[in-house]
Scaffold this active site. Structure first.
Site, short mmCIF file in Angstrom:
data_model
loop_
_atom_site.label_atom_id
_atom_site.label_comp_id
_atom_site.label_asym_id
_atom_site.label_seq_id
_atom_site.Cartn_x
_atom_site.Cartn_y
_atom_site.Cartn_z
N SER A 105 0.86 -1.19 0.00
CA SER A 105 0.00 0.00 0.00
C SER A 105 0.89 1.24 0.00
CB SER A 105 -0.86 -0.03 1.27
OG SER A 105 -1.44 1.24 1.50
N TYR A 158 -2.14 -0.33 10.36
CA TYR A 158 -2.19 -0.70 8.95
C TYR A 158 -0.90 -0.25 8.24
CZ TYR A 158 -4.30 -1.06 4.21
OH TYR A 158 -4.58 -1.38 2.90
P1 NAD Z 1 -11.60 -6.19 0.15
O1 NAD Z 1 -12.11 -5.86 1.51
O2 NAD Z 1 -12.46 -5.90 -1.05
O3 NAD Z 1 -11.15 -7.71 0.10
C1 NAD Z 1 -10.49 -8.34 1.15
C2 NAD Z 1 -10.93 -9.79 1.16
O4 NAD Z 1 -10.14 -10.45 2.15
C3 NAD Z 1 -12.40 -9.98 1.52
O5 NAD Z 1 -13.04 -10.79 0.55
C4 NAD Z 1 -12.34 -10.68 2.89
O6 NAD Z 1 -13.39 -11.62 3.09
C5 NAD Z 1 -11.00 -11.37 2.82
N1 NAD Z 1 -10.43 -11.66 4.14
C6 NAD Z 1 -10.45 -10.87 5.24
N2 NAD Z 1 -9.85 -11.48 6.25
C7 NAD Z 1 -9.44 -12.69 5.80
C8 NAD Z 1 -8.76 -13.79 6.39
N3 NAD Z 1 -8.39 -13.78 7.68
N4 NAD Z 1 -8.50 -14.88 5.63
C9 NAD Z 1 -8.89 -14.91 4.33
N5 NAD Z 1 -9.54 -13.91 3.71
C10 NAD Z 1 -9.81 -12.81 4.45
O7 NAD Z 1 -10.20 -5.43 0.05
P2 NAD Z 1 -9.42 -4.88 -1.22
O8 NAD Z 1 -9.68 -3.41 -1.27
O9 NAD Z 1 -9.64 -5.72 -2.42
O10 NAD Z 1 -7.93 -5.06 -0.69
C11 NAD Z 1 -7.11 -6.15 -1.05
C12 NAD Z 1 -5.68 -5.84 -0.61
O11 NAD Z 1 -5.25 -4.61 -1.20
C13 NAD Z 1 -5.53 -5.65 0.90
O12 NAD Z 1 -4.30 -6.19 1.31
C14 NAD Z 1 -5.51 -4.15 1.07
O13 NAD Z 1 -4.82 -3.79 2.23
C15 NAD Z 1 -4.77 -3.75 -0.19
N6 NAD Z 1 -4.98 -2.38 -0.63
C16 NAD Z 1 -6.24 -1.88 -0.83
C17 NAD Z 1 -6.38 -0.57 -1.27
C18 NAD Z 1 -7.74 0.03 -1.49
O14 NAD Z 1 -7.81 1.28 -1.67
N7 NAD Z 1 -8.81 -0.75 -1.54
C19 NAD Z 1 -5.26 0.23 -1.52
C20 NAD Z 1 -4.00 -0.32 -1.32
C21 NAD Z 1 -3.87 -1.63 -0.87
#
Ligand code: NAD
Length: 280
Positions: A163, A176
């Site tokens: 991130s 985070y």
């Molecule tokens: P999201 O919330 O859409 O998806 C996360 C998924 O992880 C969900 O389906 C959830 O059920 C699953 N999950 C949660 N805990 C879990 C566990 N213990 N075991 C297995 N699965 C689990 O999130 P996203 O926005 O797609 O983010 C995905 C990755 O990208 C994350 O690592 C997040 O930190 C990173 N990220 C997101 C953003 C953003 O703006 N959305 C930006 C930078 C990085």
């Protein structure tokens, strides 16, 4: 179409039912990769897998496991071996933040009547642990379980999802930010550790996406305008917009294919220039 030589490779995407990893899974399926949508939410994972099979005519399965529970990951690995075979690609995508690990204010104002609950001093250790563990140990433990297949095959790729806050922390979200910084450090550590095994380890650091979970923080419901925090993001992003998940997939395909054969231990920002910009 299949000139990246990815056809019939087997990829596990943790958090595969989420916004980012479901888009990543689709991009891999488009190149013939068999995808495993691993998620805490089994129903959502199965739905994503079904859509992928329908759309790309490439095998995909939804599998339950928690990235924090090694036994559930070992059991998922057994299922994956039975259905597909040993894993070639792991995308560590499960992660995210929680209000329990977020301060109410960006900066302390230092006055005597300040409500300390809203500051660093009000952070709950349990909340901090939960977010830190999900993002850091939730990357470490699946790597331990699935890289086993790769080391035996003397070939494989791990992609961690980092991130923007891994380079410079964002206000309010100390756990985070610390966890994603640890993910970058671990990406380098594991890349070196595996450098002679044929397994490469890299990370992608996405810029800011607008998702259902953070929309309320970024857009004013009543007016439809950017909130002050949303405005800061747009002003801090030279391209002046949010990232969409599909914009991460080009970097993913590069990192999982032989195009990046000599690349290991890097964290690639895909951020519209956010990490390069000093704000002036
Ligand atoms: P999201 O919330 O859409 O998806 C996360 C998924 O992880 C969900 O389906 C959830 O059920 C699953 N999950 C949660 N805990 C879990 C566990 N213990 N075991 C297995 N699965 C689990 O999130 P996203 O926005 O797609 O983010 C995905 C990755 O990208 C994350 O690592 C997040 O930190 C990173 N990220 C997101 C953003 C953003 O703006 N959305 C930006 C930078 C990085």
């Amino acid at each position: 179409m299949n000139d990246l030589n990815l056809k019939d490779k087997i990829a596990v995407l943790t958090g595969g039912a989420g916004i980012i990893c479901s888009a990543m899974a689709r991009s891999l399926a488009a190149y013939g990769v068999k995808t495993v949508i691993l998620d805490l939410n089994k129903d959502a994972a199965t739905d994503v897998a079904k859509q992928i099979e329908k759309e790309f005519n490439t095998p995909s399965i939804g599998v339950y496991a928690s990235v924090l529970d090694k036994a559930s990951l070992e059991s998922a690995r057994k299922d994956i071996h039975e259905k597909f075979g040993p894993v070639d690609i792991l995308v560590n995508g499960a992660g995210g933040n929680s209000p329990a690990a977020t301060t109410g204010v960006e900066k302390m104002n230092g006055t005597e009547d300040e409500n300390l609950e809203e500051t660093f001093f009000g952070l709950q250790i349990e909340g901090f642990d939960r977010v830190f563990d999900l993002n850091f140990k939730g990357t470490l433990i699946p790597s331990m379980v699935f890289a086993n297949d790769m080391v035996r095959k003397k070939s494989g790729v791990i992609i961690n999802i980092s991130s923007m806050n891994s380079y410079r922390p964002l206000t309010k979200i100390a756990a985070y930010s610390a966890a994603k910084a640890a993910v970058n450090n671990f990406t380098q550590w594991l890349a070196v550790h595996f450098s002679k095994t044929g397994v490469r380890v890299n990370a992608i650091a996405p810029g800011f996406l607008m998702t259902n979970q953070n929309r309320f923080l970024l857009i004013d419901e009543k007016t439809g305008d950017h909130t002050p925090r949303g405005m800061k993001i747009i002003n801090g992003t030279p391209m002046e917009r949010y990232c969409i998940p599909e914009e991460l997939t080009g970097t993913l395909l590069y990192l999982v294919s032989d195009l990046s054969k000599f690349v290991t231990g890097v964290v690639i920002p895909v951020d519209g220039g956010f990490s390069a910009y000093g704000g002036v």
